[in-house]
Enzyme design. Structure first.
Site, PDB file in Angstrom:
ATOM      1  N   LYS A  14      -4.520  -9.715  -3.849  1.00  0.00           N
ATOM      2  CA  LYS A  14      -4.002  -8.347  -4.950  1.00  0.00           C
ATOM      3  C   LYS A  14      -2.550  -8.370  -4.925  1.00  0.00           C
ATOM      4  O   LYS A  14      -2.244  -8.041  -5.678  1.00  0.00           O
ATOM      5  CB  LYS A  14      -4.356  -6.338  -3.901  1.00  0.00           C
ATOM      6  CG  LYS A  14      -6.025  -6.707  -4.011  1.00  0.00           C
ATOM      7  CD  LYS A  14      -6.030  -5.176  -3.407  1.00  0.00           C
ATOM      8  CE  LYS A  14      -5.208  -4.484  -1.848  1.00  0.00           C
ATOM      9  NZ  LYS A  14      -5.769  -5.574  -1.105  1.00  0.00           N
ATOM     10  N   ARG A 128      -0.119 -15.394   7.321  1.00  0.00           N
ATOM     11  CA  ARG A 128       0.768 -14.766   5.830  1.00  0.00           C
ATOM     12  C   ARG A 128       1.726 -14.404   6.345  1.00  0.00           C
ATOM     13  O   ARG A 128       2.584 -14.177   7.626  1.00  0.00           O
ATOM     14  CB  ARG A 128       0.703 -13.404   5.220  1.00  0.00           C
ATOM     15  CG  ARG A 128       1.257 -12.579   4.552  1.00  0.00           C
ATOM     16  CD  ARG A 128       0.766 -11.251   3.809  1.00  0.00           C
ATOM     17  NE  ARG A 128      -0.185 -10.667   4.403  1.00  0.00           N
ATOM     18  CZ  ARG A 128      -1.524  -9.461   3.757  1.00  0.00           C
ATOM     19  NH1 ARG A 128      -0.941  -9.706   3.110  1.00  0.00           N
ATOM     20  NH2 ARG A 128      -2.091  -8.593   5.044  1.00  0.00           N
ATOM     21  N   ARG A 161       3.446  -9.328   9.374  1.00  0.00           N
ATOM     22  CA  ARG A 161       3.548  -8.113   9.353  1.00  0.00           C
ATOM     23  C   ARG A 161       2.983  -7.664  11.019  1.00  0.00           C
ATOM     24  O   ARG A 161       2.102  -7.805  11.347  1.00  0.00           O
ATOM     25  CB  ARG A 161       2.669  -7.738   8.093  1.00  0.00           C
ATOM     26  CG  ARG A 161       3.405  -6.773   7.107  1.00  0.00           C
ATOM     27  CD  ARG A 161       2.376  -7.100   5.525  1.00  0.00           C
ATOM     28  NE  ARG A 161       1.333  -5.864   5.514  1.00  0.00           N
ATOM     29  CZ  ARG A 161       0.024  -5.943   5.213  1.00  0.00           C
ATOM     30  NH1 ARG A 161       0.337  -6.319   3.160  1.00  0.00           N
ATOM     31  NH2 ARG A 161      -0.387  -5.365   4.853  1.00  0.00           N
TER      32      ARG A 161
HETATM   33  P1  AP5 Z   1      -1.639 -10.645  -0.055  1.00  0.00           P
HETATM   34  O1  AP5 Z   1      -1.423 -11.307  -1.494  1.00  0.00           O
HETATM   35  O2  AP5 Z   1      -0.935 -10.611   0.392  1.00  0.00           O
HETATM   36  O3  AP5 Z   1      -3.450  -9.778  -0.617  1.00  0.00           O
HETATM   37  P2  AP5 Z   1      -3.203  -8.148  -0.510  1.00  0.00           P
HETATM   38  O4  AP5 Z   1      -4.905  -8.641  -0.964  1.00  0.00           O
HETATM   39  O5  AP5 Z   1      -2.024  -7.887  -1.204  1.00  0.00           O
HETATM   40  O6  AP5 Z   1      -3.449  -8.248   1.418  1.00  0.00           O
HETATM   41  P3  AP5 Z   1      -3.061  -6.967   1.756  1.00  0.00           P
HETATM   42  O7  AP5 Z   1      -2.998  -7.213   3.374  1.00  0.00           O
HETATM   43  O8  AP5 Z   1      -1.918  -6.777   1.494  1.00  0.00           O
HETATM   44  O9  AP5 Z   1      -3.713  -5.577   1.533  1.00  0.00           O
HETATM   45  P4  AP5 Z   1      -4.268  -4.471   1.889  1.00  0.00           P
HETATM   46  O10 AP5 Z   1      -4.770  -3.586   0.427  1.00  0.00           O
HETATM   47  O11 AP5 Z   1      -4.948  -4.192   3.284  1.00  0.00           O
HETATM   48  O12 AP5 Z   1      -2.265  -4.073   2.210  1.00  0.00           O
HETATM   49  P5  AP5 Z   1      -1.368  -2.415   1.943  1.00  0.00           P
HETATM   50  O13 AP5 Z   1      -0.514  -3.526   1.821  1.00  0.00           O
HETATM   51  O14 AP5 Z   1      -1.835  -2.199   0.399  1.00  0.00           O
HETATM   52  O15 AP5 Z   1      -2.841 -12.627   0.577  1.00  0.00           O
HETATM   53  C1  AP5 Z   1      -2.422 -12.923   1.217  1.00  0.00           C
HETATM   54  C2  AP5 Z   1      -2.513 -13.935   1.668  1.00  0.00           C
HETATM   55  O16 AP5 Z   1      -3.412 -15.206   1.235  1.00  0.00           O
HETATM   56  C3  AP5 Z   1      -1.042 -14.064   1.593  1.00  0.00           C
HETATM   57  O17 AP5 Z   1      -0.089 -15.184   2.519  1.00  0.00           O
HETATM   58  C4  AP5 Z   1      -0.741 -15.198   0.122  1.00  0.00           C
HETATM   59  O18 AP5 Z   1       0.259 -16.288   0.293  1.00  0.00           O
HETATM   60  C5  AP5 Z   1      -2.617 -16.015   0.412  1.00  0.00           C
HETATM   61  N1  AP5 Z   1      -3.305 -16.086  -0.902  1.00  0.00           N
HETATM   62  C6  AP5 Z   1      -3.075 -14.923  -1.825  1.00  0.00           C
HETATM   63  N2  AP5 Z   1      -4.486 -15.693  -2.983  1.00  0.00           N
HETATM   64  C7  AP5 Z   1      -4.884 -16.506  -2.504  1.00  0.00           C
HETATM   65  C8  AP5 Z   1      -5.307 -17.397  -3.117  1.00  0.00           C
HETATM   66  N3  AP5 Z   1      -5.925 -17.577  -4.059  1.00  0.00           N
HETATM   67  N4  AP5 Z   1      -5.517 -18.905  -2.712  1.00  0.00           N
HETATM   68  C9  AP5 Z   1      -5.099 -18.615  -0.999  1.00  0.00           C
HETATM   69  N5  AP5 Z   1      -4.213 -18.325  -0.723  1.00  0.00           N
HETATM   70  C10 AP5 Z   1      -4.029 -17.227  -1.568  1.00  0.00           C
HETATM   71  O19 AP5 Z   1      -1.884  -1.025   2.811  1.00  0.00           O
HETATM   72  C11 AP5 Z   1      -1.542  -1.469   4.401  1.00  0.00           C
HETATM   73  C12 AP5 Z   1      -1.601  -0.863   5.027  1.00  0.00           C
HETATM   74  O20 AP5 Z   1      -1.352   0.510   4.287  1.00  0.00           O
HETATM   75  C13 AP5 Z   1      -2.953   0.257   5.206  1.00  0.00           C
HETATM   76  O21 AP5 Z   1      -4.289  -0.626   5.878  1.00  0.00           O
HETATM   77  C14 AP5 Z   1      -2.851   1.306   5.004  1.00  0.00           C
HETATM   78  O22 AP5 Z   1      -3.241   1.405   6.399  1.00  0.00           O
HETATM   79  C15 AP5 Z   1      -2.054   1.810   4.211  1.00  0.00           C
HETATM   80  N6  AP5 Z   1      -1.944   2.220   2.778  1.00  0.00           N
HETATM   81  C16 AP5 Z   1      -1.657   1.170   1.837  1.00  0.00           C
HETATM   82  N7  AP5 Z   1      -2.271   1.797   0.918  1.00  0.00           N
HETATM   83  C17 AP5 Z   1      -3.172   2.945   0.786  1.00  0.00           C
HETATM   84  C18 AP5 Z   1      -4.168   3.835   0.441  1.00  0.00           C
HETATM   85  N8  AP5 Z   1      -4.502   4.623  -1.081  1.00  0.00           N
HETATM   86  N9  AP5 Z   1      -4.146   4.858   1.248  1.00  0.00           N
HETATM   87  C19 AP5 Z   1      -5.186   4.982   2.224  1.00  0.00           C
HETATM   88  N10 AP5 Z   1      -3.806   4.530   3.242  1.00  0.00           N
HETATM   89  C20 AP5 Z   1      -3.617   3.287   2.468  1.00  0.00           C
END
Ligand code: AP5
Length: 214
Positions: A14, A128, A161
C-alpha cells in the site's frame, strides 16, 4: 482528482503504491500509520497512547484514529482529491468515513485491494527497511538501496520498523484477517472494489491502478 483508498494486509504494498500514485495524480496521501509514527516520534499525547498498541501489532482504538483522520482530512490540500492508505481499518472506522464524506458532499470512488499470500507478506515485512528522514521504503532483496543500509535520497542510515519482526508481523496479519478483511465485502457490496494481484512487480501494480482510474 481521484478520491480513492488502498486496502490490503500489512506488507501488501500500500505505502509503495501510495507514493507513486501521489506523484502521478498530485493528490495527498493520508496514511494513518505514518501519522501515528510521527506522533510517537514527537512524543505527543496521541503518540504515547498509540505506541504500545502499535509495538504489539494491534490496532490503535477507533476513537483515537478517527479523530486523527478527521483533523488530517480537514487540511486545505484535501479539497480536490485524496488517497487513503491504512484507513479505514475496521467497520466502525468505515462507517465514520461514510458519515464524514457525506457531510463534505464527497464519496469514496474506488477501493483497490492488494492481494498477497501470507508467506510473501512475512518476507516483505521482515526484509523492509525505511528511511527515518524521508520515509522512503526499501526491501533488502526486491528493492535494495544503491548502497546497502543507506537512503538513496538523503544519505540517512536506514532502519527496521519496530513492528517488523516476524512475531509482530504474524500478529498484524491475524488482526487484519479478523478486523479489517470484513471491509472487502463492505466495499464490494457497494460496487467500488477492484482486486489487484499484489504479488506482481510494483510497476505492474501501478499500471493496473492507473488503467482503472483512466
Ligand atoms: P509496503 O508498501 O511498505 O507495504 P504496506 O502495505 O504499506 O505495509 P505496512 O506494513 O506499512 O502496512 P500496515 O498497514 O501494517 O502498516 P501501517 O503503517 O499502515 O511494502 C512492504 C515491503 O514490500 C517493502 O519492503 C516494499 O519494498 C516491498 N514491496 C512492496 N510492493 C512490492 C511488489 N509489488 N513487489 C515486490 N516487493 C514489494 O500501520 C502500522 C500500525 O499503525 C498498525 O499495525 C496499527 O497499529 C496502527 N494503525 C495504522 N492505521 C490504523 C487504523 N486506521 N486503525 C487502527 N490502527 C492503525
Amino acid at each position: 482528482m481521484p478520491k480513492i483508498m488502498l486496502l490490503g494486509p500489512p506488507g501488501s504494498g500500500k505505502g509503495t503504491q501510495a507514493r507513486v500514485i501521489k506523484e502521478d495524480f498530485g493528490i495527498p496521501v493520508i496514511a494513518t500509520g505514518d501519522l501515528l509514527r510521527k506522533n510517537i516520534a514527537e512524543r505527543t499525547a496521541l503518540g504515547r497512547a498509540a505506541g504500545s498498541y502499535m509495538e504489539a501489532g494491534g490496532l490503535v482504538p477507533d476513537y483515537l484514529v478517527v479523530d486523527l483522520f478527521v483533523s488530517r482530512l480537514a487540511e486545505d490540500d484535501t479539497k480536490s482529491g485524496w488517497l487513503l492508505d491504512g484507513f479505514p481499518r475496521t467497520v466502525p472506522q468505515a462507517d465514520a468515513l461514510d458519515k464524514l464524506l457525506e457531510e463534505r458532499g464527497e464519496k469514496l470512488e474506488r477501493v483497490f485491494l492488494l492481494e498477497v499470500p501470507k508467506g510473501l507478506l512475512i518476507r516483505r515485512i521482515t526484509g523492509r527497511r525505511v528511511c527515518p528522514v524521508c520515509n522512503s521504503v526499501y526491501h533488502i532483496d526486491s528493492m535494495p538501496p544503491k548502497e546497502p543500509g543507506i537512503c538513496d535520497f538523503d544519505g540517512a542510515a536506514l532502519i527496521t520498523r519496530d513492528d517488523d519482526d516476524e512475531e509482530t508481523a504474524e500478529n498484524r496479519i491475524d488482526i487484519y484477517n479478523e478486523l479489517t478483511s470484513p471491509l472487502v465485502d463492505y466495499y464490494e457490496s457497494r460496487g467500488v472494489l477492484t482486486k489487484i494481484d499484489g504479488t506482481i512487480g510494483t510497476e505492474r501494480v501501478e499500471q493496473k491502478i492507473r488503467a482503472t482510474l483512466a
